[in-house]
Scaffold this active site. Sequence first.
Site, PDB file in Angstrom:
ATOM      1  N   ASP A  92      19.340  20.786  47.878  1.00 50.65           N
ATOM      2  CA  ASP A  92      20.238  21.029  46.763  1.00 50.65           C
ATOM      3  C   ASP A  92      19.447  20.775  45.477  1.00 50.65           C
ATOM      4  O   ASP A  92      18.556  19.935  45.444  1.00 50.65           O
ATOM      5  CB  ASP A  92      21.449  20.095  46.864  1.00 50.65           C
ATOM      6  N   SER A  93      19.790  21.487  44.423  1.00 50.10           N
ATOM      7  CA  SER A  93      19.010  21.422  43.189  1.00 50.10           C
ATOM      8  C   SER A  93      19.185  20.118  42.426  1.00 50.10           C
ATOM      9  O   SER A  93      18.417  19.824  41.513  1.00 50.10           O
ATOM     10  CB  SER A  93      19.399  22.578  42.269  1.00 50.10           C
ATOM     11  N   PHE A  96      24.806  18.851  41.338  1.00 45.83           N
ATOM     12  CA  PHE A  96      26.006  18.068  41.631  1.00 45.83           C
ATOM     13  C   PHE A  96      25.769  16.592  41.347  1.00 45.83           C
ATOM     14  O   PHE A  96      26.643  15.902  40.818  1.00 45.83           O
ATOM     15  CB  PHE A  96      26.429  18.263  43.087  1.00 45.83           C
ATOM     16  N   GLN A 194      29.880  29.760  40.686  1.00 45.52           N
ATOM     17  CA  GLN A 194      30.746  28.754  40.099  1.00 45.52           C
ATOM     18  C   GLN A 194      31.982  29.449  39.505  1.00 45.52           C
ATOM     19  O   GLN A 194      32.223  30.601  39.783  1.00 45.52           O
ATOM     20  CB  GLN A 194      29.999  27.937  39.052  1.00 45.52           C
ATOM     21  N   ASP A 271      27.801  22.005  54.630  1.00 44.99           N
ATOM     22  CA  ASP A 271      27.259  20.647  54.637  1.00 44.99           C
ATOM     23  C   ASP A 271      28.323  19.719  54.095  1.00 44.99           C
ATOM     24  O   ASP A 271      29.195  20.133  53.323  1.00 44.99           O
ATOM     25  CB  ASP A 271      26.003  20.544  53.772  1.00 44.99           C
TER      26      ASP A 271
END
Length: 376
Positions: A92-93, A96, A194, A271
């Site tokens: 994940d970048s 979040f 998004q 996930d």
Amino acid sequence: MEYKSVSTSKDCKARAAEIETGHGIIKTPIFMPVGTVGTVKGVGVDILSDEVKAQIILGNTYHLYLRPGIEIIEKAGGIQKFNSWNKPMLTDSGGFQVYSLGKIRKITENGCTFQSHIDGSRHEFTPERVIDVQRKIGADIIMAFDECTPFPCEYNYAKKSLYITHKWLERCFKQFHSTKCPHGYQQSLFPIVQGSVYDDLRKQSCNEVIKYDADGYAIGGLSVGEPKEDMYRMIDICTDILPNDKPRYLMGVGTPENILDAIERGIDMFDCVMPTRNGRNAMLFTWEGTLNMRNKKWEDDFSPIDIHGKANVDTLYTRAYLRHLFVSKELLAMEIASIHNLAFYLDLVTQAREHIIEGDFKQWKQSIMSRITRKL
């Protein structure tokens, strides 16, 4: 990356496929255990592979960037050599996690400045920086930098946030195409859809991300507190627009019920920290329902943890013994529960795949839903 369709359900959008990566093939639908700092808490890679039957796990850019540091991972030869997981990985970048920092981060059109939750030091993530970091980490699938909006979220904020996310996406792909993985294998960059729970913003985002003809697409910003009806409506909107010949990844979702409902709506990859986090807190998911292992009712229950479970721990240990471990605050309790829950999740998506191929997924789903969601 190559996506090969195996079967599509006739009465819903569920599908089974194979995703070929530089570290092996992923059979979908698939659940990906979360290994935030390069490890799934309390579960070794040998057990993940042999007992849980995991095919791909996650790491997180934000956490790995802060500790152990990208230089260490790059020097090791990439994340799989560093953690000895010789199968596909996804990172994940960090969008979040940065969103979760709240008051100790600031988002602008250029990027995001934030303070480390470890030592308070200041850092900046830009789309270019995030791509460079993920290149060095070396996961097979890497994510574009985005802003995850909270819930509830006002329309105007969601619209402004989406504008920034799309600008960042353009910069992510530019940096991605001007760099290479230093470890000698191919990486795939997934954009993230998004738009909060607003239909028009989700449609706009889907139509924007597909312009990049990526290897796969992710749906973010859900399972952040919105009603499940809103989540399912957003999923339907996205899977109606996102390409049929590419994998679709629903980020951070969720319960067994959520996963089956999303598979029915055309999602391939999932996930969530729930199986391990809930397991560490004595909540088990089983084929007969959920169990709170601290309840006194299990004190003299010498039946297996889950007679239908696929992990060795399911038949090796009894409910009475596992309750004893939790009440005694033994670390082994958390390990057993984590292994069991992860194995259950992987078995769930494996059986879903089998029933998609057999052509009776929706009937099978309806037959088990009331059983696996009840509290015992």
